[in-house]
Design a protein around this motif. Structure first.
Motif, PDB file in Angstrom:
ATOM      1  N   ALA A 105     -10.696   1.088 -15.087  1.00  0.00           N
ATOM      2  CA  ALA A 105     -10.317   0.720 -14.020  1.00  0.00           C
ATOM      3  C   ALA A 105     -11.214   0.739 -12.591  1.00  0.00           C
ATOM      4  O   ALA A 105     -11.453   1.289 -12.390  1.00  0.00           O
ATOM      5  CB  ALA A 105      -9.298   1.785 -14.646  1.00  0.00           C
ATOM      6  N   SER A 106     -10.321  -0.586 -11.749  1.00  0.00           N
ATOM      7  CA  SER A 106     -11.141  -0.154 -10.687  1.00  0.00           C
ATOM      8  C   SER A 106     -10.366  -0.441  -9.752  1.00  0.00           C
ATOM      9  O   SER A 106      -9.347  -0.632  -9.719  1.00  0.00           O
ATOM     10  CB  SER A 106     -12.595  -1.336  -9.993  1.00  0.00           C
ATOM     11  N   ALA A 107     -10.168   1.246  -8.881  1.00  0.00           N
ATOM     12  CA  ALA A 107      -8.507   1.003  -7.927  1.00  0.00           C
ATOM     13  C   ALA A 107      -9.258  -0.032  -6.899  1.00  0.00           C
ATOM     14  O   ALA A 107      -7.986  -0.313  -6.483  1.00  0.00           O
ATOM     15  CB  ALA A 107      -9.096   2.734  -7.528  1.00  0.00           C
ATOM     16  N   GLU A 108     -10.160   0.032  -6.285  1.00  0.00           N
ATOM     17  CA  GLU A 108     -10.500  -0.769  -5.216  1.00  0.00           C
ATOM     18  C   GLU A 108     -10.300  -1.566  -5.709  1.00  0.00           C
ATOM     19  O   GLU A 108      -9.574  -2.925  -4.471  1.00  0.00           O
ATOM     20  CB  GLU A 108     -12.033  -0.274  -4.582  1.00  0.00           C
ATOM     21  N   GLY A 109     -10.776  -2.708  -6.213  1.00  0.00           N
ATOM     22  CA  GLY A 109     -11.207  -4.434  -6.507  1.00  0.00           C
ATOM     23  C   GLY A 109     -11.212  -4.903  -5.294  1.00  0.00           C
ATOM     24  O   GLY A 109     -11.424  -4.587  -4.317  1.00  0.00           O
ATOM     25  N   THR A 110     -11.642  -6.406  -6.103  1.00  0.00           N
ATOM     26  CA  THR A 110     -12.490  -7.207  -4.669  1.00  0.00           C
ATOM     27  C   THR A 110     -11.722  -7.825  -4.167  1.00  0.00           C
ATOM     28  O   THR A 110     -11.845  -8.947  -3.455  1.00  0.00           O
ATOM     29  CB  THR A 110     -14.159  -7.764  -5.280  1.00  0.00           C
ATOM     30  N   ARG A 111     -10.228  -8.085  -4.392  1.00  0.00           N
ATOM     31  CA  ARG A 111      -9.300  -9.477  -3.892  1.00  0.00           C
ATOM     32  C   ARG A 111      -8.713  -9.184  -2.945  1.00  0.00           C
ATOM     33  O   ARG A 111      -8.959  -7.976  -2.313  1.00  0.00           O
ATOM     34  CB  ARG A 111      -8.401  -9.811  -5.333  1.00  0.00           C
ATOM     35  N   GLN A 112      -9.077 -10.283  -1.863  1.00  0.00           N
ATOM     36  CA  GLN A 112      -7.974 -10.343  -0.614  1.00  0.00           C
ATOM     37  C   GLN A 112      -6.314  -8.871  -0.822  1.00  0.00           C
ATOM     38  O   GLN A 112      -5.664  -8.867  -1.498  1.00  0.00           O
ATOM     39  CB  GLN A 112      -7.581 -10.895   0.062  1.00  0.00           C
ATOM     40  N   LEU A 113      -6.438  -8.672   0.679  1.00  0.00           N
ATOM     41  CA  LEU A 113      -5.591  -6.752   0.442  1.00  0.00           C
ATOM     42  C   LEU A 113      -3.951  -8.096   0.354  1.00  0.00           C
ATOM     43  O   LEU A 113      -4.192  -9.316   1.417  1.00  0.00           O
ATOM     44  CB  LEU A 113      -5.889  -6.782   1.849  1.00  0.00           C
ATOM     45  N   GLY A 114      -3.370  -7.262  -0.107  1.00  0.00           N
ATOM     46  CA  GLY A 114      -1.919  -8.108   0.002  1.00  0.00           C
ATOM     47  C   GLY A 114      -1.947  -9.095  -1.118  1.00  0.00           C
ATOM     48  O   GLY A 114      -0.504  -9.522  -1.558  1.00  0.00           O
TER      49      GLY A 114
ATOM     50  N   ALA B 119       6.118  -5.950   4.470  1.00  0.00           N
ATOM     51  CA  ALA B 119       5.320  -5.354   4.042  1.00  0.00           C
ATOM     52  C   ALA B 119       4.130  -4.086   4.384  1.00  0.00           C
ATOM     53  O   ALA B 119       3.264  -5.639   5.251  1.00  0.00           O
ATOM     54  CB  ALA B 119       5.076  -6.100   2.390  1.00  0.00           C
ATOM     55  N   TRP B 120       3.395  -3.088   4.591  1.00  0.00           N
ATOM     56  CA  TRP B 120       3.057  -2.836   5.212  1.00  0.00           C
ATOM     57  C   TRP B 120       1.744  -2.315   4.140  1.00  0.00           C
ATOM     58  O   TRP B 120       2.242  -1.530   3.399  1.00  0.00           O
ATOM     59  CB  TRP B 120       2.718  -1.803   6.245  1.00  0.00           C
ATOM     60  N   PHE B 121       0.208  -3.144   4.134  1.00  0.00           N
ATOM     61  CA  PHE B 121      -0.572  -2.140   3.153  1.00  0.00           C
ATOM     62  C   PHE B 121      -1.653  -1.707   4.718  1.00  0.00           C
ATOM     63  O   PHE B 121      -3.189  -2.392   4.580  1.00  0.00           O
ATOM     64  CB  PHE B 121      -1.710  -3.501   2.818  1.00  0.00           C
ATOM     65  N   PRO B 122      -1.406  -0.254   4.505  1.00  0.00           N
ATOM     66  CA  PRO B 122      -2.463   0.486   5.016  1.00  0.00           C
ATOM     67  C   PRO B 122      -3.996  -0.215   4.595  1.00  0.00           C
ATOM     68  O   PRO B 122      -5.739   0.077   5.460  1.00  0.00           O
ATOM     69  CB  PRO B 122      -2.295   1.729   5.456  1.00  0.00           C
ATOM     70  N   ASN B 123      -3.991   0.025   3.264  1.00  0.00           N
ATOM     71  CA  ASN B 123      -5.268   0.018   2.333  1.00  0.00           C
ATOM     72  C   ASN B 123      -5.006  -0.208   1.249  1.00  0.00           C
ATOM     73  O   ASN B 123      -3.597  -0.399   0.386  1.00  0.00           O
ATOM     74  CB  ASN B 123      -6.413   1.556   2.354  1.00  0.00           C
ATOM     75  N   ARG B 124      -6.208  -0.665   0.245  1.00  0.00           N
ATOM     76  CA  ARG B 124      -5.824  -0.737  -1.378  1.00  0.00           C
ATOM     77  C   ARG B 124      -5.347   0.486  -1.981  1.00  0.00           C
ATOM     78  O   ARG B 124      -4.951  -1.020  -3.025  1.00  0.00           O
ATOM     79  CB  ARG B 124      -7.376  -1.328  -1.730  1.00  0.00           C
ATOM     80  N   ASN B 125      -5.110   1.751  -1.493  1.00  0.00           N
ATOM     81  CA  ASN B 125      -4.598   2.119  -2.534  1.00  0.00           C
ATOM     82  C   ASN B 125      -2.862   2.664  -2.897  1.00  0.00           C
ATOM     83  O   ASN B 125      -2.546   3.211  -3.053  1.00  0.00           O
ATOM     84  CB  ASN B 125      -5.080   3.753  -2.674  1.00  0.00           C
TER      85      ASN B 125
END
Length: 286
Positions: free
Chosen positions: A30-39, A250-256
């Protein structure tokens, strides 16, 4: 008191599902961060799929691309004058192609003598074609959600034929860069075949109905989005089943981490009229 109960139940009960899905994804790298754009992975839809609060999107949960995987866990709560809905679960995305989800819905009714109703949902979604951003055509996916009502006495008394059923849907999602007023704009359209009464919380009827669902909004920054959703519904248990609608932020402070705040209008639910209230959802990525 109800809000405190809602969130204590959500937080304590989601742990088992998180462990199961986390083991599956981590064992595959698994990759928690990933590389797709936020949101672009959406948030957690009330039946467990990646999407808006009410509507599944064609996006696969998380931010993983072709060689990446990830897991999201979520807890959501909605309170109206007479009803309280709690939803918690997990979803795992594999290679930006396949998504599996588990969710538990719990409906509490503020009326003497009426029991709570629980429902388990197992979902799968497969991306067929396109990309949310990087293709002219929208991203298209198909999905299925197996639902089983765990407390069937109330749905049976209201006229439901059976306690379980399967929803099938096809959905298309597209993000238009510099769309309306130069903001990145997202649009999702979903067609659903379902036998469910109030998404299955009031059981299932014999015979499928075709329903339409729409989610539209804009990304006002990399971390903030707002939009509206509409979901048509038509049950077969003798009560007028209203369409659902919402306005969300919706708020996306980071990828997690993702947070969603919404005003949701459920209309009439069985004998309860004009049910609307505030919805809050927290999604954590692993």
């Amino acid at each position: 008191m109800r809000y405190a109960t809602t969130w204590s139940v959500c937080v304590s009960s989601v742990r088992t599902c998180v462990v199961v899905m986390a083991v599956l994804a981590l064992s595959a790298g698994a990759s928690a961060e990933g590389t797709r754009q936020l949101g672009t992975g959406g948030v957690a839809q009330i039946e467990g799929a990646a999407g808006g609060g009410l509507v599944p999107w064609a996006a696969i949960t998380g931010y993983g691309t072709r060689e990446e995987r990830g897991v999201n866990a979520f807890a959501s709560g909605l309170e109206t004058d007479d009803l309280g809905l709690r939803v918690f679960g997990v979803a795992a995305g594999f290679n930006n192609r396949v998504e599996f989800s588990l969710a538990r819905q719990e409906l509490s009714i503020d009326a003497p003598g009426l029991p709570d109703v629980r429902q388990d949902i197992i979902g799968v979604k497969v991306r067929l074609a396109g990309d949310v951003i990087y293709s002219r055509m929208p991203q298209i996916a198909i999905g299925a959600q197996y639902k089983r009502n765990l407390d069937f006495d109330l749905p049976r008394a209201l006229g439901a034929d059976k306690r379980s059923g399967v929803d099938f849907y096809v959905t298309a999602t597209k993000v238009f860069l510099a769309g309306v007023a130069d903001y990145n704009t997202f649009v999702t359209g979903t067609a659903r075949l379902t036998e469910a009464n109030e998404t299955g919380l009031l059981g299932f009827s014999d015979g499928y109905h075709l329903q339409g669902e729409v989610s539209v909004g804009a990304l006002f920054s990399r971390r903030l989005a707002a939009g509206i959703e509409y979901r048509t519904k038509s049950g077969d248990i003798g009560f007028n089943e209203s369409d659902w609608r919402s306005v969300f932020l919706a708020w996306f402070p980071n990828r997690n981490l993702s947070l969603v705040l919404a005003y949701v209008d459920l209309g009439d639910v069985a004998v309860f009229r004009n049910q609307s209230g505030v919805y809050l959802s927290v999604v954590g990525g692993f």
